[in-house]
Structures are given as structure tokens and as C-alpha cells.
Design an enzyme around this catalytic site. Structure first.
Site, mmCIF file in Angstrom:
data_model
loop_
_atom_site.group_PDB
_atom_site.id
_atom_site.type_symbol
_atom_site.label_atom_id
_atom_site.label_comp_id
_atom_site.label_asym_id
_atom_site.label_seq_id
_atom_site.Cartn_x
_atom_site.Cartn_y
_atom_site.Cartn_z
ATOM 1 N N ASP A 6 -21.004 -53.972 1.339
ATOM 2 C CA ASP A 6 -20.865 -52.589 1.795
ATOM 3 C C ASP A 6 -19.668 -51.956 1.093
ATOM 4 O O ASP A 6 -18.512 -52.303 1.375
ATOM 5 C CB ASP A 6 -20.674 -52.565 3.319
ATOM 6 C CG ASP A 6 -20.696 -51.147 3.865
ATOM 7 O OD1 ASP A 6 -19.949 -50.285 3.346
ATOM 8 O OD2 ASP A 6 -21.464 -50.884 4.805
ATOM 9 N N ARG A 17 -25.829 -43.921 6.562
ATOM 10 C CA ARG A 17 -27.051 -44.706 6.789
ATOM 11 C C ARG A 17 -27.012 -45.323 8.172
ATOM 12 O O ARG A 17 -26.002 -45.912 8.549
ATOM 13 C CB ARG A 17 -27.108 -45.859 5.774
ATOM 14 C CG ARG A 17 -27.772 -45.525 4.528
ATOM 15 C CD ARG A 17 -28.081 -46.670 3.613
ATOM 16 N NE ARG A 17 -27.740 -48.041 3.949
ATOM 17 C CZ ARG A 17 -28.318 -49.102 3.389
ATOM 18 N NH1 ARG A 17 -29.273 -48.937 2.494
ATOM 19 N NH2 ARG A 17 -27.932 -50.320 3.685
ATOM 20 N N ASP A 62 -16.968 -50.178 3.299
ATOM 21 C CA ASP A 62 -16.180 -51.128 4.086
ATOM 22 C C ASP A 62 -15.188 -51.873 3.204
ATOM 23 O O ASP A 62 -14.050 -52.104 3.596
ATOM 24 C CB ASP A 62 -17.105 -52.134 4.787
ATOM 25 C CG ASP A 62 -17.738 -51.545 6.040
ATOM 26 O OD1 ASP A 62 -17.318 -50.453 6.479
ATOM 27 O OD2 ASP A 62 -18.658 -52.178 6.576
ATOM 28 N N THR A 99 -32.008 -48.743 10.679
ATOM 29 C CA THR A 99 -33.163 -48.230 9.927
ATOM 30 C C THR A 99 -32.852 -47.966 8.453
ATOM 31 O O THR A 99 -33.765 -47.780 7.652
ATOM 32 C CB THR A 99 -33.637 -46.903 10.535
ATOM 33 O OG1 THR A 99 -32.569 -45.943 10.382
ATOM 34 C CG2 THR A 99 -33.983 -47.052 12.005
#
Ligand code: PRP
Ligand code: URA
Length: 212
Positions: free
Chosen positions: A203, A107, A206, A111
Site C-alpha cells: 500500500d 478505495r 501507508d 470492494t
């Protein structure tokens, strides 16, 4: 936002929710996060494979014959990189004979639009049960891109296993791939301005790999 034209299987098991609470907790360090990702993926994959075909067999126990059932048919597991890799070992633990495909999607941070950087899928998916594993279904852009690729490769029975879903993501999958099936323990409130799931867990990639 979505009408449940797409099959959403809400997995409601106390052990699933126990692991999910630890995954959500911002204080959970990557080591424990990885363990909980494996644990929850095992349980979700068991649910998503509940209807796998099985053949009756007779085996010999030390004390005599016993009737049983052995799983039949081709199962293909497709992690969506990178976060989906955190779920792969769990699924292979349950189904060691599964073939594995990989789809790499990223991703854009501004955006939230997913772009593809890698794809390697096994052949002959027409009669396979395809377990697509991606922990986060947020806008649904990544899931739809991966489903497009799987359909293009011939897959018909695709089951998306995710750990947290947003209504927006379910709606997009429903609009574009209404015959896919979604397995998730949680449908959260929605998305924030950066298209992260609220409350979500942050996330996933992450937190799994300790990158920030
Ligand atoms: C995350 C996640 C999904 C995607 C979901 O991956 O693992 O693939 O975002 O968001 P969407 O529904 O809005 O498309 P990301 O692109 O951050 O890559 P990563 O797995 O490499 O961290
Ligand atoms: N990807 C993630 O890892 N988390 C989100 O909340 C949304 C997309």
C-alpha cells in the site's frame, strides 16, 4: 487484456529501476521510501514532459550571447490523494510554474471501489498539459474516476504518471480513456484477491506515511 490502443510509455532508465527496487523492498522505512518516491517521480516526470513546447531564446553568458530554449505553455499537475502527494514536490521541482489541482479518492478496503472525497481543479485546462500523478494503477478504478473529472473540467492532454501498473488497470484506462497517455517503469503480473498489485510494493500511501 489490453491492446496498446492507449499509449503506454515504459520508462526504462537504470536510476528509475534502482529507486523502484528500493520502493518495492518491504524493509524500506518511510523516510527512505519518501526519498525514493521523490527521486523516481523526478525521472518519470522528465520523461512525461519530453515533448513540452519550447521557444528559442538568446541569453547573455558572461562571455557573450548563447542560443537556448525556454519551456512554454501551461502545465497542470494533479496528484490523486493521498499517495500522489508523495510525487508532487518532485514534479514542482522540475516545473515550478505549474498550476496544481487536487483530486481525493479512496478505495474501499473490501470492494476496492474508489469514491471521491475532494476535488479542486484549476480552470481552463483545454490547452494545458495535465500531469496526473498517482503511484499505483491497480484495478484502474481510481485513475478512470480521476480522468473522468479531468475530462469534465476540459482537459484534453492528460498524462498519467504512475510507479507501478497492473495490466487490469491499463486495460480499464484503455477502455474508458484511450487518448490518455500512461508513463510507468513497471507493468506487474496482476492483482491479488484484495486487488493489490502483484508483486507491487504494498500500500503506497501507508508506506509513504507510516500508517497501517
Ligand atoms: C491507492 C493508489 C491509487 C489507488 C489505485 O490509493 O494511490 O489511487 O489505490 O487502485 P485502483 O487502481 O484499484 O483504483 P488508496 O485508495 O489506497 O488511497 P490513499 O492514496 O489515500 O492511500
Ligand atoms: N493501492 C496501493 O497502494 N497498492 C496496490 O497494490 C493497489 C492499490
Amino acid at each position: 487484456m489490453y491492446s496498446l490502443r492507449v499509449a503506454v510509455h515504459l520508462v526504462d532508465h537504470p536510476l528509475v529501476h534502482d529507486a523502484l527496487a528500493i520502493l518495492r523492498d518491504a524493509a524500506t522505512a518511510p523516510e527512505l521510501f519518501r526519498r525514493m518516491a521523490v527521486r523516481i517521480s523526478l525521472l518519470l516526470a522528465a520523461e512525461a514532459t519530453r515533448d513540452l513546447p519550447a521557444l528559442p531564446v538568446t541569453v547573455s553568458t558572461p562571455l557573450g550571447p548563447a542560443d537556448g530554449r525556454r519551456v512554454q505553455g501551461d502545465v497542470v499537475v494533479v496528484p490523486v490523494l493521498r499517495a500522489g502527494l508523495g510525487m508532487l514536490d518532485a514534479v514542482l521541482e522540475l516545473i515550478p510554474s505549474a498550476r496544481v489541482g487536487h483530486i481525493g479518492l479512496q478505495r474501499d478496503e473490501m470492494t476496492a471501489i474508489a469514491s471521491r472525497y475532494y476535488s479542486k481543479l484549476p480552470s481552463s485546462l483545454e490547452h494545458s498539459v495535465v500531469l496526473m500523478i498517482d503511484p499505483m494503477l491497480a484495478t484502474g478504478g481510481s485513475a478512470v474516476a480521476a480522468l473522468d473529472m479531468l475530462r469534465h473540467a476540459g482537459a484534453r492532454d492528460v498524462r498519467l504518471i504512475c510507479i507501478v501498473a497492473a495490466p487490469e488497470g491499463i486495460a480499464l484506462v484503455e477502455a474508458r480513456h484511450p487518448d490518455a497517455q500512461i508513463y510507468t517503469p513497471a507493468i506487474d503480473r496482476g492483482l491479488n484477491e484484495q486487488k493489490f498489485i502483484l508483486p507491487g510494493l504494498g500500500d503506497f500511501g501507508d508506506r509513504l506515511y507510516g500508517t497501517h
